[in-house]
Design an enzyme around this catalytic site. Structure first.
Site, PDB file in Angstrom:
ATOM      1  N   HIS A 236       0.803  -1.135   0.093  1.00  0.00           N
ATOM      2  CA  HIS A 236      -0.113  -0.024   0.116  1.00  0.00           C
ATOM      3  C   HIS A 236       0.814   1.387  -0.025  1.00  0.00           C
ATOM      4  O   HIS A 236       1.762   1.350   0.616  1.00  0.00           O
ATOM      5  CB  HIS A 236      -0.958   0.021   1.326  1.00  0.00           C
ATOM      6  CG  HIS A 236      -1.946   1.054   1.313  1.00  0.00           C
ATOM      7  ND1 HIS A 236      -1.768   2.314   1.536  1.00  0.00           N
ATOM      8  CD2 HIS A 236      -3.292   0.669   0.838  1.00  0.00           C
ATOM      9  CE1 HIS A 236      -2.889   3.176   1.274  1.00  0.00           C
ATOM     10  NE2 HIS A 236      -3.902   2.038   0.909  1.00  0.00           N
ATOM     11  N   ARG A 252      -5.412  11.118  -0.524  1.00  0.00           N
ATOM     12  CA  ARG A 252      -4.961  11.416  -1.768  1.00  0.00           C
ATOM     13  C   ARG A 252      -6.321  11.946  -2.377  1.00  0.00           C
ATOM     14  O   ARG A 252      -6.158  12.780  -3.532  1.00  0.00           O
ATOM     15  CB  ARG A 252      -4.055  10.586  -2.414  1.00  0.00           C
ATOM     16  CG  ARG A 252      -2.716  10.560  -2.114  1.00  0.00           C
ATOM     17  CD  ARG A 252      -1.868   9.311  -2.563  1.00  0.00           C
ATOM     18  NE  ARG A 252      -2.325   8.071  -1.810  1.00  0.00           N
ATOM     19  CZ  ARG A 252      -2.599   6.992  -2.571  1.00  0.00           C
ATOM     20  NH1 ARG A 252      -2.354   6.869  -3.834  1.00  0.00           N
ATOM     21  NH2 ARG A 252      -2.860   5.861  -1.961  1.00  0.00           N
TER      22      ARG A 252
END
Lengths: 536, 241
Positions: A236, A252
């Site tokens: 990840h 994000r």
């Protein structure tokens, strides 16, 4: 004698036990090294895929398609079809047990049609059913409540030592009873391994629990099972640098930047996960530090959009993301490979022994797992394996075990206690994690892999020079962690070898020296067989 | 790095360790185990406050070790009212059995129920429980009645009673009468202790209402002691012991 013995109390194990009950098995037990509910399943947040089509038009065929695409040609299409077509029934089953799925308003008059669904990466529609931000936790706890309803036996804090296999048939299992400090032999007609993945091998570089050490994979491997697709380890992009706590993609998604120490952006933050991971890793290899920068979003927006994330960052990294960029690194969070099983989820070389969930390689994830498919796999296949294992018991005669396997296991443990005050083995765990992250990480090549292989082999050989530092037999946590490390050190060379053999780049496995996918040579699974000592 | 001293009981002796105040208590415990004393025993799992394993007491208050920063002079203990097995580790078997006493599960699924977002919110908070058992450790009723079903099991019972998919709540309500809802003193310690912001005290009040609706009454009234006196002095009612 037990009908079905399930090892592992996560989502896969509990589903299997309940399914065994439904299929008519009478004596069922669930053994796990931790208290029940202390499992990796609790950490699953995102959701569970099922083509219900509640929010957008969806079809099982589309779900199959997305899964196959993500797997980069390495999925077993038949297993993917099975899992995806079982998905709506699996959600219906959980709904009946009482899982508090999140809801939408609807006018249709059917319970399932009110379940909310969200979008997860790689899916073509909103397909993941969820229970707020605690999907795994709420599914697991509901399953646990049901196991108590049906009086399923829990073997509390039983550490899996070895499978007892005679003439290719499983007879039982040897456990270390952590509370009493004794070896136990449990005889069962059929055994289901649901022991989880091996992400903890990347110690200090993984979001996994400490205990995700592949004990079931190691035990099956020793007992003659094949393991496959071990080279595929999913990373990840944004784990917290110091603590490896996961910061969800939503940071994000809300507009956060990825920057180096000079504050310069270097990648499109919303690119696919593997692209972002590679870009970050390249930067880190150049000696740059990478940060997730949320400052430009402003205090107010951050507080309202990402309250959980803010709290975790402040707690674990001692910085305030409102004023400072957050140090991050990519971290391990799922292992695709595991025990090679056939289409009934039985281990072909060990009759009566089944495997399910992250410890098994049912080949539904291939080279890259689709988000939302791991919870689906453990529920859908957990139910199937519970039924299959129960059906198998009808053909088993009652049979006692002749040899005293326990004595051998006891001698082995006693040996660890001979000199507990040698240097502490914990330093090896650190070294293993560091070695794997540096050399068998996101970007690999022949040189690094060879180096890692050499290093883990040395670690493995030197294990006996280290002690556990705790001479009590009862509740010896250091012993448990030592046994975990021993299992990880046993699996590590195997899994590095698999990465060495696969001279191509595919999904989660990226070889700098072979950057292209090579279907001609590698559209296949790499299966490994253990040729060491085993019981028998 | 800022180092602080923390204390704990180990093998019946008070032991002091020097740890960093910048890391979580759980990280500190691992540091101790890996570098100072490998025999220190505790339970731990996810490090991210969802598996519910590392609950313990610091200066008499329940915390998740993975969400607490150690401070100078902190005194670390295992959870109270649990069977302590070693150092900071407790046995949760007995406490988990309170879920069985409360029959806290879905009994009969109602096929025709169609849930709405509103129904989801009815049990959202209760189903956030991570089973860390902090509430159990904080509950003073256990000092006088070890058979009390206790806060998390009652919250769990309420979560299923409020689930509209349950055809009949009778089984659960029946199960929580003895050593259950009426034994609670409503002192609210469970609510304060919960790291997930769940309010077992309120759930218990709601369960009392449900019990009355099902024909049960507060047994404390029938003893003829006059007005029941909950929460006096010590936060529990000594007469219930």
């Amino acid at each position: 004698m037990l009908d079905v013995l399930v090892i592992g109390s996560g989502g896969a194990g509990l589903s299997a036990a309940l399914a065994a009950k439904e299929a008519g098995a009478e004596h069922i037990a669930i053994a796990s090294k931790f208290p029940p509910m202390q499992t990796q399943t609790t950490m699953a947040q995102g959701g569970m895929n099922a083509a219900l089509g509640n929010l957008e038009k969806d079809h099982i065929a589309l779900h199959i398609d997305d899964t196959l695409k993500a797997g980069r040609g390495l999925c077993d299409e038949e297993m993917v079809r099975l899992m995806c077509s079982e998905a709506p029934q699996s959600v219906a089953w959980l709904e009946k047990l009482g899982v508090p799925f999140s809801r939408i308003k609807t006018t249709e008059n059917e319970a399932l049609s009110t379940i909310a669904q969200r979008y997860l990466g790689g899916a073509s529609v909103k397909r993941a059913c969820y229970a707020q931000d605690y999907t795994g936790l709420k599914i697991l706890h509901t399953l646990y409540d049901q196991t108590r309803k049906y009086n399923i036996i829990y073997l509390y804090e039983y550490f899996l030592l070895d499978l007892i296999v005679e003439d290719g048939y499983v007879r039982g299992v040897l456990f270390w009873d952590i509370a009493h400090g004794e070896v136990r032999t449990v005889i069962a007609k059929s055994v289901i391994l649901a022991t989880g993945g091996f992400g903890a091998m990347y110690h200090n570089h993984t979001t996994n629990m400490y205990g995700t050490s592949g004990d079931g994979i190691a035990a099956a491997f020793r007992a003659g099972a094949m393991i496959s697709d071990m080279e595929f380890v999913q990373f990840h992009p944004t784990g917290l640098y110091g603590s490896n706590i996961l910061i969800s993609e939503s940071a994000r998604g809300e507009g956060g930047y990825l920057v180096d120490q000079k504050g310069e952006r270097f990648v499109d933050e919303l690119a696919p996960r593997d692209v972002v991971v590679h870009a970050i890793y390249e930067q880190m290899n150049k000696g740059n530090r990478i940060y997730l920068d949320l400052r430009h979003l402003g205090k107010e927006k951050l507080e309202s959009l990402l309250p959980q994330e803010l709290a975790l960052i402040r707690l674990h990294e001692n910085i305030d993301p409102v004023f400072e960029p957050i140090p991050i690194k990519p971290v391990v969070h799922y292992t695709m490979g595991g025990i090679d099983i056939d289409k009934t989820m039985e281990i072909p070389t060990i009759k009566g022994c089944f495997a399910v969930g992250e410890c098994a390689n049912s080949k539904v994830h291939g080279a890259n797992r689709l988000g939302g498919n791991s919870l689906l796999e453990i529920i859908a296949f957990g139910r199937i394996v519970g039924e299959n294992a129960t059906n198998y018991t009808h053909y088993v005669r009652e049979k006692s075990i002749d040899k005293d396997y326990a004595q051998r296991a006891k001698d082995d443990i006693d040996n660890i206690f001979v000199d507990v005050h040698k240097p502490s083995f914990y330093s090896l765990r650190q070294k293993l994690g560091e070695c794997l992250y540096q050399n068998v990480g996101i970007i690999r090549d022949e040189f690094n892999l060879q180096q890692a292989l050499q290093e883990v082999t040395l670690l493995q050989a030197s294990l006996s020079k280290y002690g556990i530092g705790d001479s009590e037999f009862k509740h010896n946590q250091a012993l448990t962690e030592y046994l975990e490390l021993r299992n990880m050190l046993m699996l590590a060379p195997a899994f590095i070898s698999a990465a060495l053999v696969r001279q191509e780049s595919r999904g989660a496995h990226y070889r700098k020296d072979y950057p292209k996918m090579n279907d001609k040579a590698f559209l296949k699974h790499i299966r490994l067989h253990y040729q060491g000592e085993m019981y028998g | 790095m800022d180092k602080v001293l923390i204390k704990m009981m180990q093998n019946d002796k008070e032991t002091i360790y020097k740890v960093s105040s910048k890391q979580t208590l759980l990280a500190a415990l691992y540091e101790i185990k890996e570098t100072q004393n490998a025999s220190l025993t505790f339970n731990a799992g996810c490090r991210a406050s969802v598996c519910g394993t590392c609950a313990m007491r610091v200066n008499g208050r329940e915390v998740l070790a993975c969400a607490y920063k150690p401070k100078e002079g902190d005194f670390i203990e295992p959870l109270a009212y649990h069977t302590k097995v070693r150092d900071l580790k407790v046995d949760k078997r007995t406490t988990l059995d309170t879920l069985v006493k409360a029959k806290a599960w879905l009994h009969h699924y109602n096929e025709t129920t169609q849930l709405t977002p509103k129904d989801e919110y009815l049990t959202e908070r209760q189903s956030d429980c991570i089973m860390c058992e902090s509430c159990y450790s904080a509950c003073p009723v256990f000092a006088v009645n070890s058979n009390f079903i206790g806060p998390f099991a009652l919250t769990r019972a309420y979560r299923y009673v409020e689930d509209r998919r349950e055809k009949s709540t009778t089984y659960i309500i029946d199960a929580i009468q003895n050593n259950g809802v009426w034994d609670c003193t409503l002192c609210g310690e469970c609510t304060i202790a919960c790291p997930k912001g769940i309010d077992p005290k309120n759930d218990i009040v709601m369960l009392r209402t449900k019990s009355v609706q099902q024909g049960y009454s507060d047994p404390n009234f029938s003893f003829g002691f006059g007005t029941p006196d909950f929460g006096r002095d010590f936060g529990f009612d000594p007469s219930t012991g």
